[in-house]
Design a protein around this motif. Structure first.
Motif, PDB file in Angstrom:
ATOM      1  N   ALA A 147       0.834  -1.207   0.000  1.00 54.44           N
ATOM      2  CA  ALA A 147       0.000   0.000   0.000  1.00 54.44           C
ATOM      3  C   ALA A 147       0.865   1.252   0.000  1.00 54.44           C
ATOM      4  CB  ALA A 147      -0.913  -0.009   1.220  1.00 54.44           C
ATOM      5  N   LEU A 148       0.268   2.361  -0.419  1.00 52.54           N
ATOM      6  CA  LEU A 148       0.944   3.661  -0.436  1.00 52.54           C
ATOM      7  C   LEU A 148       0.524   4.487   0.779  1.00 52.54           C
ATOM      8  CD1 LEU A 148       0.384   4.363  -4.238  1.00 52.54           C
ATOM      9  CD2 LEU A 148       2.445   3.443  -3.162  1.00 52.54           C
ATOM     10  N   ILE A 149       0.273   3.801   1.889  1.00 46.98           N
ATOM     11  CA  ILE A 149      -0.276   4.450   3.079  1.00 46.98           C
ATOM     12  C   ILE A 149       0.660   5.506   3.644  1.00 46.98           C
ATOM     13  CG2 ILE A 149      -0.980   4.050   5.478  1.00 46.98           C
ATOM     14  CD1 ILE A 149      -3.060   3.206   3.433  1.00 46.98           C
ATOM     15  N   GLY A 150       1.966   5.257   3.621  1.00 45.96           N
ATOM     16  CA  GLY A 150       2.915   6.224   4.153  1.00 45.96           C
ATOM     17  C   GLY A 150       2.765   7.580   3.491  1.00 45.96           C
ATOM     18  N   GLN A 151       2.673   7.590   2.154  1.00 48.31           N
ATOM     19  CA  GLN A 151       2.525   8.846   1.422  1.00 48.31           C
ATOM     20  C   GLN A 151       1.161   9.493   1.688  1.00 48.31           C
ATOM     21  OE1 GLN A 151       3.604   5.949   0.259  1.00 48.31           O
ATOM     22  NE2 GLN A 151       5.076   6.174  -1.407  1.00 48.31           N
ATOM     23  N   ILE A 152       0.132   8.657   1.813  1.00 47.75           N
ATOM     24  CA  ILE A 152      -1.211   9.190   2.060  1.00 47.75           C
ATOM     25  C   ILE A 152      -1.267   9.914   3.400  1.00 47.75           C
ATOM     26  CG2 ILE A 152      -3.625   8.549   2.462  1.00 47.75           C
ATOM     27  CD1 ILE A 152      -3.098   6.185   0.481  1.00 47.75           C
ATOM     28  N   ILE A 153      -0.701   9.278   4.432  1.00 43.90           N
ATOM     29  CA  ILE A 153      -0.723   9.890   5.763  1.00 43.90           C
ATOM     30  C   ILE A 153       0.087  11.182   5.786  1.00 43.90           C
ATOM     31  CG2 ILE A 153       0.077   9.591   8.151  1.00 43.90           C
ATOM     32  CD1 ILE A 153      -0.908   6.718   7.993  1.00 43.90           C
ATOM     33  N   GLN A 154       1.241  11.189   5.105  1.00 48.56           N
ATOM     34  CA  GLN A 154       2.030  12.423   5.039  1.00 48.56           C
ATOM     35  C   GLN A 154       1.200  13.562   4.460  1.00 48.56           C
ATOM     36  OE1 GLN A 154       5.874  12.040   3.116  1.00 48.56           O
ATOM     37  NE2 GLN A 154       6.152  10.003   3.974  1.00 48.56           N
ATOM     38  N   HIS A 155       0.360  13.241   3.483  1.00 47.18           N
ATOM     39  CA  HIS A 155      -0.416  14.294   2.843  1.00 47.18           C
ATOM     40  C   HIS A 155      -1.582  14.751   3.709  1.00 47.18           C
ATOM     41  CE1 HIS A 155      -1.435  16.849  -0.471  1.00 47.18           C
ATOM     42  NE2 HIS A 155      -2.694  16.448  -0.383  1.00 47.18           N
ATOM     43  N   ILE A 156      -2.393  13.831   4.211  1.00 48.55           N
ATOM     44  CA  ILE A 156      -3.578  14.265   4.966  1.00 48.55           C
ATOM     45  C   ILE A 156      -3.188  14.895   6.300  1.00 48.55           C
ATOM     46  CG2 ILE A 156      -5.121  12.619   3.844  1.00 48.55           C
ATOM     47  CD1 ILE A 156      -5.006  10.871   6.319  1.00 48.55           C
ATOM     48  N   ARG A 157      -1.961  14.604   6.781  1.00 49.21           N
ATOM     49  CA  ARG A 157      -1.491  15.228   8.028  1.00 49.21           C
ATOM     50  C   ARG A 157      -1.429  16.751   7.880  1.00 49.21           C
ATOM     51  NH1 ARG A 157       2.646  11.974   9.471  1.00 49.21           N
ATOM     52  NH2 ARG A 157       1.710  11.084  11.350  1.00 49.21           N
ATOM     53  N   GLN A 158      -1.212  17.236   6.646  1.00 49.65           N
ATOM     54  CA  GLN A 158      -1.161  18.687   6.416  1.00 49.65           C
ATOM     55  C   GLN A 158      -2.471  19.376   6.793  1.00 49.65           C
ATOM     56  OE1 GLN A 158       0.781  19.819   2.488  1.00 49.65           O
ATOM     57  NE2 GLN A 158       0.300  17.678   2.116  1.00 49.65           N
ATOM     58  N   TYR A 159      -3.562  18.621   6.721  1.00 52.86           N
ATOM     59  CA  TYR A 159      -4.883  19.205   6.948  1.00 52.86           C
ATOM     60  C   TYR A 159      -5.466  18.793   8.299  1.00 52.86           C
ATOM     61  CZ  TYR A 159      -4.087  19.151   1.920  1.00 52.86           C
ATOM     62  OH  TYR A 159      -3.521  19.267   0.676  1.00 52.86           O
ATOM     63  N   ALA A 160      -4.697  18.064   9.104  1.00 52.06           N
ATOM     64  CA  ALA A 160      -5.169  17.582  10.399  1.00 52.06           C
ATOM     65  C   ALA A 160      -4.737  18.520  11.519  1.00 52.06           C
ATOM     66  CB  ALA A 160      -4.639  16.172  10.663  1.00 52.06           C
ATOM     67  N   THR A 161      -5.461  18.488  12.609  1.00 52.01           N
ATOM     68  CA  THR A 161      -5.137  19.348  13.754  1.00 52.01           C
ATOM     69  C   THR A 161      -4.220  18.650  14.753  1.00 52.01           C
ATOM     70  OG1 THR A 161      -7.137  18.599  14.905  1.00 52.01           O
ATOM     71  CG2 THR A 161      -7.313  20.602  13.562  1.00 52.01           C
ATOM     72  N   GLY A 162      -3.923  17.372  14.525  1.00 54.47           N
ATOM     73  CA  GLY A 162      -3.037  16.615  15.404  1.00 54.47           C
ATOM     74  C   GLY A 162      -2.515  15.384  14.698  1.00 54.47           C
ATOM     75  N   ASP A 163      -1.857  14.493  15.437  1.00 53.43           N
ATOM     76  CA  ASP A 163      -1.189  13.337  14.830  1.00 53.43           C
ATOM     77  C   ASP A 163      -1.888  12.000  15.086  1.00 53.43           C
ATOM     78  OD1 ASP A 163       0.871  14.775  13.648  1.00 53.43           O
ATOM     79  OD2 ASP A 163       2.058  14.768  15.492  1.00 53.43           O
ATOM     80  N   ARG A 164      -3.022  12.007  15.772  1.00 51.22           N
ATOM     81  CA  ARG A 164      -3.702  10.739  16.055  1.00 51.22           C
ATOM     82  C   ARG A 164      -4.362  10.203  14.784  1.00 51.22           C
ATOM     83  NH1 ARG A 164      -7.900  12.407  20.436  1.00 51.22           N
ATOM     84  NH2 ARG A 164      -8.114  14.038  18.841  1.00 51.22           N
ATOM     85  N   ILE A 165      -4.114   8.915  14.506  1.00 57.56           N
ATOM     86  CA  ILE A 165      -4.609   8.305  13.270  1.00 57.56           C
ATOM     87  C   ILE A 165      -5.584   7.172  13.605  1.00 57.56           C
ATOM     88  CG2 ILE A 165      -3.973   7.254  11.066  1.00 57.56           C
ATOM     89  CD1 ILE A 165      -1.072   8.192  11.646  1.00 57.56           C
ATOM     90  N   GLY A 166      -6.696   7.143  12.901  1.00 51.78           N
ATOM     91  CA  GLY A 166      -7.667   6.060  13.036  1.00 51.78           C
ATOM     92  C   GLY A 166      -7.706   5.200  11.785  1.00 51.78           C
ATOM     93  N   TYR A 167      -8.284   4.022  11.916  1.00 57.62           N
ATOM     94  CA  TYR A 167      -8.341   3.063  10.810  1.00 57.62           C
ATOM     95  C   TYR A 167      -9.725   2.423  10.800  1.00 57.62           C
ATOM     96  CZ  TYR A 167      -7.118  -1.110   8.031  1.00 57.62           C
ATOM     97  OH  TYR A 167      -7.067  -2.104   7.086  1.00 57.62           O
ATOM     98  N   LEU A 168     -10.317   2.312   9.614  1.00 60.64           N
ATOM     99  CA  LEU A 168     -11.648   1.747   9.462  1.00 60.64           C
ATOM    100  C   LEU A 168     -11.665   0.820   8.257  1.00 60.64           C
ATOM    101  CD1 LEU A 168     -14.629   1.797  10.448  1.00 60.64           C
ATOM    102  CD2 LEU A 168     -14.999   3.725   8.882  1.00 60.64           C
ATOM    103  N   ALA A 169     -12.154  -0.404   8.456  1.00 58.52           N
ATOM    104  CA  ALA A 169     -12.174  -1.378   7.360  1.00 58.52           C
ATOM    105  C   ALA A 169     -13.186  -2.467   7.659  1.00 58.52           C
ATOM    106  CB  ALA A 169     -10.793  -1.998   7.164  1.00 58.52           C
ATOM    107  N   GLU A 170     -13.478  -3.270   6.635  1.00 57.64           N
ATOM    108  CA  GLU A 170     -14.303  -4.443   6.849  1.00 57.64           C
ATOM    109  C   GLU A 170     -13.561  -5.439   7.729  1.00 57.64           C
ATOM    110  OE1 GLU A 170     -14.769  -5.533   2.771  1.00 57.64           O
ATOM    111  OE2 GLU A 170     -13.014  -6.843   2.747  1.00 57.64           O
ATOM    112  N   ASN A 171     -14.306  -6.306   8.364  1.00 54.97           N
ATOM    113  CA  ASN A 171     -13.729  -7.301   9.263  1.00 54.97           C
ATOM    114  C   ASN A 171     -13.230  -8.485   8.431  1.00 54.97           C
ATOM    115  OD1 ASN A 171     -12.959  -8.784  11.455  1.00 54.97           O
ATOM    116  ND2 ASN A 171     -15.025  -9.293  12.132  1.00 54.97           N
TER     117      ASN A 171
END
Length: 324
Positions: A147-171
């Motif tokens: 996955a390209l998750i590392g790059q995605i998180i680097q980008h959306i972090r620019q628009y976040a108010t903090g560093d806490r990350i959540g994850y949501l997916a099917e079981n």
């Protein structure tokens, strides 16, 4: 950061060089085994890549398909039954090369029945680490899916108010495996990770994450009960309830998140088919290194961007597919 994202997007524009395999015998056959079902978006993309590559490079090669349907039916007894049916299909169709897509095809078919056999296999869609299936084998090569998750998180972090990350997916086992490897390989810590079974749970945990974390990753939710009939409803729900930036590495999640930097399923179909044709032309699987996917496709959801009042860089918007 913008330069990195642009570079990733440009990779998706690279066209695979066309080789002519007219010298491959006209009686050669390829069997495509898919772990899931024909309507699954990822499976469709992989098969499109396979068919397009054959059409351009070896239209005379015969292609047949078999779907194990193990996303909609995850019971162990069912999967074992489908693995036996795959063996029967191979025995009757007698392919010269088999393309095996996603983990269950590798786990339940290739590893137990064809490890170091004479029949060559090319895999794709195996998540993160092929060594868990005791690879390499002398008759198998393939493309490991990362996955390209590392790059995605680097980008959306620019628009976040903090560093806490959540994850949501099917079981699903794949989703849990993704969390494990993302945390290990990218040094990501998920403050909360939720694996849900139906659309009601999906909505509940989506709302919960809006106040528990500062940004979130939405992984595969396409197998969740009820979502297939309510995609438009869930898209509207996301816009109404979004308070934090979100990202995904799946292009079909682009309606549900701010940024999607998706893996390209067609890349895996193209590479596996090109590799299968090399084997039909005389190459040995053991001489073809196992690789990782590289291409990405960028989506930006302006509905969510407007909701979060994000002023996107115009240069970034020019490279992306825009969701209005």
């Amino acid at each position: 950061m913008l330069k990195k994202l642009l570079a990733i997007f440009v990779i998706s524009l690279i066209v695979m060089p066309i080789t002519n395999y007219a010298d491959v015998s006209t009686d050669k056959k390829i069997l495509y085994i898919d772990s899931y079902h024909p309507e699954y978006e990822w499976s469709q993309g992989v098969l499109n890549g396979i068919r397009q590559t054959l059409a351009m490079q070896a239209p005379h090669v015969v292609l047949d398909t078999f779907y194990m349907d193990t996303k909609r039916n995850s019971d162990e007894a069912f999967i074992q039954k489908m693995a036996v049916q795959v063996r029967d299909k191979i025995a009757t169709f007698k392919p010269d090369v088999v393309i095996a897509c996603d983990d269950n095809a590798m786990k339940y078919v290739v590893m137990p029945y064809y490890k170091d056999a004479d029949l060559p296999f090319v895999f794709c869609g195996v998540n993160w680490d092929a060594s868990i299936y005791e690879l390499p084998y002398r008759n198998v090569t393939g493309m490991v899916e990362i996955a390209l998750i590392g790059q995605i998180i680097q980008h959306i972090r620019q628009y976040a108010t903090g560093d806490r990350i959540g994850y949501l997916a099917e079981n699903s086992p794949v989703a849990r495996k993704n969390v494990e490897y993302e945390e290990k390989l990218f040094n990501i810590h998920y403050e909360h990770a939720y694996f849900v079974n139906n659309i009601e749970e999906l909505k509940e945990k989506f709302i919960q994450l809006q106040t528990e974390v500062d940004m979130m990753i939405i992984d595969n939710v396409s197998g969740i009960k009820g979502l297939d009939l309510n995609k438009a409803d869930f898209s509207h729900f996301v816009v109404e309830n979004t308070k934090i930036p979100s990202g995904s590495d799946l292009t079909w999640n682009a309606d549900y998140c701010l940024i999607a930097l998706g893996k390209v399923a067609e890349e895996q179909g193209e590479w596996t088919t090109e590799t299968a044709l090399k084997i039909l032309a005389g190459a040995k699987p053991s001489d073809i290194p196992i690789v990782q996917n590289k291409r990405g496709k960028l989506y930006i959801n302006l509905k969510l961007g407007n909701k979060l009042r994000i002023p996107f860089n115009p240069a970034l918007l020019k490279t992306a597919e825009i969701i209005h």
